[in-house]
Motif scaffolding. Sequence first.
Motif, mmCIF file in Angstrom:
data_model
loop_
_atom_site.group_PDB
_atom_site.id
_atom_site.type_symbol
_atom_site.label_atom_id
_atom_site.label_comp_id
_atom_site.label_asym_id
_atom_site.label_seq_id
_atom_site.Cartn_x
_atom_site.Cartn_y
_atom_site.Cartn_z
ATOM 1 N N VAL A 75 93.617 47.338 42.245
ATOM 2 C CA VAL A 75 92.638 47.010 41.212
ATOM 3 C C VAL A 75 91.863 45.792 41.680
ATOM 4 O O VAL A 75 92.437 44.742 41.949
ATOM 5 N N GLY A 76 90.558 45.962 41.795
ATOM 6 C CA GLY A 76 89.689 44.867 42.213
ATOM 7 C C GLY A 76 88.241 45.274 42.051
ATOM 8 O O GLY A 76 87.916 46.472 42.052
ATOM 9 N N GLY A 77 87.367 44.298 41.881
ATOM 10 C CA GLY A 77 85.953 44.599 41.732
ATOM 11 C C GLY A 77 85.642 45.453 40.517
ATOM 12 O O GLY A 77 84.677 46.222 40.526
ATOM 13 N N GLY A 78 86.481 45.346 39.473
ATOM 14 C CA GLY A 78 86.257 46.120 38.254
ATOM 15 C C GLY A 78 86.643 47.583 38.357
ATOM 16 O O GLY A 78 86.347 48.374 37.458
ATOM 17 N N GLN A 79 87.337 47.955 39.447
ATOM 18 C CA GLN A 79 87.732 49.345 39.670
ATOM 19 C C GLN A 79 89.243 49.465 39.853
ATOM 20 O O GLN A 79 89.894 48.532 40.316
ATOM 21 N N VAL A 80 89.763 50.631 39.492
ATOM 22 C CA VAL A 80 91.147 51.000 39.795
ATOM 23 C C VAL A 80 91.073 52.117 40.819
ATOM 24 O O VAL A 80 90.334 53.091 40.634
ATOM 25 N N ALA A 81 91.821 51.985 41.926
ATOM 26 C CA ALA A 81 91.867 53.015 42.958
ATOM 27 C C ALA A 81 93.318 53.415 43.198
ATOM 28 O O ALA A 81 94.166 52.555 43.429
ATOM 29 N N VAL A 82 93.586 54.706 43.113
ATOM 30 C CA VAL A 82 94.934 55.232 43.351
ATOM 31 C C VAL A 82 94.903 55.992 44.672
ATOM 32 O O VAL A 82 94.213 57.016 44.806
ATOM 33 N N PHE A 83 95.645 55.470 45.658
ATOM 34 C CA PHE A 83 95.703 56.070 46.986
ATOM 35 C C PHE A 83 96.932 56.968 47.087
ATOM 36 O O PHE A 83 98.061 56.516 46.853
ATOM 37 N N ASP A 84 96.703 58.216 47.440
ATOM 38 C CA ASP A 84 97.779 59.186 47.631
ATOM 39 C C ASP A 84 98.116 59.218 49.118
ATOM 40 O O ASP A 84 97.252 59.532 49.942
ATOM 41 N N PRO A 85 99.350 58.915 49.498
ATOM 42 C CA PRO A 85 99.701 58.870 50.919
ATOM 43 C C PRO A 85 99.594 60.222 51.620
ATOM 44 O O PRO A 85 99.507 60.285 52.836
ATOM 45 N N LYS A 86 99.570 61.315 50.861
ATOM 46 C CA LYS A 86 99.498 62.646 51.474
ATOM 47 C C LYS A 86 98.065 63.065 51.755
ATOM 48 O O LYS A 86 97.826 64.115 52.313
ATOM 49 N N SER A 87 97.106 62.240 51.312
ATOM 50 C CA SER A 87 95.709 62.626 51.465
ATOM 51 C C SER A 87 94.916 61.543 52.190
ATOM 52 O O SER A 87 95.088 60.365 51.928
ATOM 53 N N ARG A 88 94.047 61.957 53.084
ATOM 54 C CA ARG A 88 93.133 61.004 53.726
ATOM 55 C C ARG A 88 91.788 60.998 53.008
ATOM 56 O O ARG A 88 90.839 60.354 53.433
ATOM 57 N N ASP A 89 91.706 61.772 51.926
ATOM 58 C CA ASP A 89 90.479 61.790 51.140
ATOM 59 C C ASP A 89 90.333 60.476 50.384
ATOM 60 O O ASP A 89 91.241 59.647 50.360
ATOM 61 N N GLU A 90 89.194 60.328 49.736
ATOM 62 C CA GLU A 90 88.942 59.119 48.951
ATOM 63 C C GLU A 90 89.968 59.014 47.828
ATOM 64 O O GLU A 90 90.448 60.034 47.314
ATOM 65 N N PRO A 91 90.292 57.795 47.423
ATOM 66 C CA PRO A 91 91.259 57.627 46.332
ATOM 67 C C PRO A 91 90.653 58.057 44.999
ATOM 68 O O PRO A 91 89.432 58.107 44.841
ATOM 69 N N LEU A 92 91.526 58.346 44.057
ATOM 70 C CA LEU A 92 91.098 58.554 42.678
ATOM 71 C C LEU A 92 90.629 57.198 42.162
ATOM 72 O O LEU A 92 91.370 56.216 42.246
ATOM 73 N N ARG A 93 89.397 57.120 41.628
ATOM 74 C CA ARG A 93 88.858 55.837 41.173
ATOM 75 C C ARG A 93 88.323 55.959 39.749
ATOM 76 O O ARG A 93 87.775 56.994 39.379
ATOM 77 N N PHE A 94 88.492 54.867 39.006
ATOM 78 C CA PHE A 94 87.910 54.797 37.663
ATOM 79 C C PHE A 94 87.735 53.330 37.295
ATOM 80 O O PHE A 94 88.379 52.457 37.879
ATOM 81 N N PRO A 95 86.859 53.032 36.318
ATOM 82 C CA PRO A 95 86.612 51.639 35.938
ATOM 83 C C PRO A 95 87.845 50.981 35.321
ATOM 84 O O PRO A 95 88.563 51.614 34.539
ATOM 85 N N LEU A 96 88.091 49.723 35.674
ATOM 86 C CA LEU A 96 89.216 48.978 35.109
ATOM 87 C C LEU A 96 89.131 48.934 33.591
ATOM 88 O O LEU A 96 90.146 49.001 32.909
ATOM 89 N N ARG A 97 87.925 48.856 33.049
ATOM 90 C CA ARG A 97 87.783 48.759 31.588
ATOM 91 C C ARG A 97 88.325 50.004 30.880
ATOM 92 O O ARG A 97 88.548 49.994 29.682
ATOM 93 N N HIS A 98 88.547 51.101 31.614
ATOM 94 C CA HIS A 98 89.122 52.309 31.042
ATOM 95 C C HIS A 98 90.644 52.300 31.091
ATOM 96 O O HIS A 98 91.274 53.292 30.729
ATOM 97 N N SER A 99 91.214 51.204 31.553
ATOM 98 C CA SER A 99 92.669 51.061 31.640
ATOM 99 C C SER A 99 93.131 49.951 30.694
ATOM 100 O O SER A 99 92.489 48.915 30.597
#
Length: 195
Positions: A75-99
Amino acid sequence: MRLITALCLILATPVAAEKISLNEISSYFNAMTTAEAQFSQVTDTGETSTGRLFIRRPGRIRFEYDPPEATLVVVGGGQVAVFDPKSRDEPLRFPLRHSPLSLVLERTVDLAQRDMVVAHFEAESQTAVTLQDLENPDYGFIQLIFTDNPVQLRQWVVQDNSGGRTHIVLDSLTQGGKLSNVLFNIQHEMQKRQD
């Protein structure tokens, strides 16, 4: 004699702890610049995992999960990023204000003045505070559990916007250490995983 016996019984009974005030809890967060802890996590489906938590207020937190899970939440820059170790794709991202985590990562926490405390009670010598953005209840809620003397966050429960609950218990929370900005840099983490 009965009076003396009654007085002894009263004095021997443990005094119930008073709940920690909202102002004390707000001051606790406002005094926190950095913190680290080991954590254990249990989901409502019974899945358990462990890892390390890093907090740098305002607005930054990092959950490093231990193998075999090895998920990473930054969590940084107003964003939440969830990194899945099984994927090299972009992380799941959403605004921190939605958490619901955003409510305790604000620059200035003032629980007594904000319309977000939906419960505040003492149970088993601990104080629980449930917070929710009442203008956006679909973002879920967070319940924080504290011990007193000194005030310290011990655990929390988050219910997300899909209704799933996650219970996190902190162990050995330490405050005030130096934490690098790179720990909370989502772009840096994405680049590192693409190399």
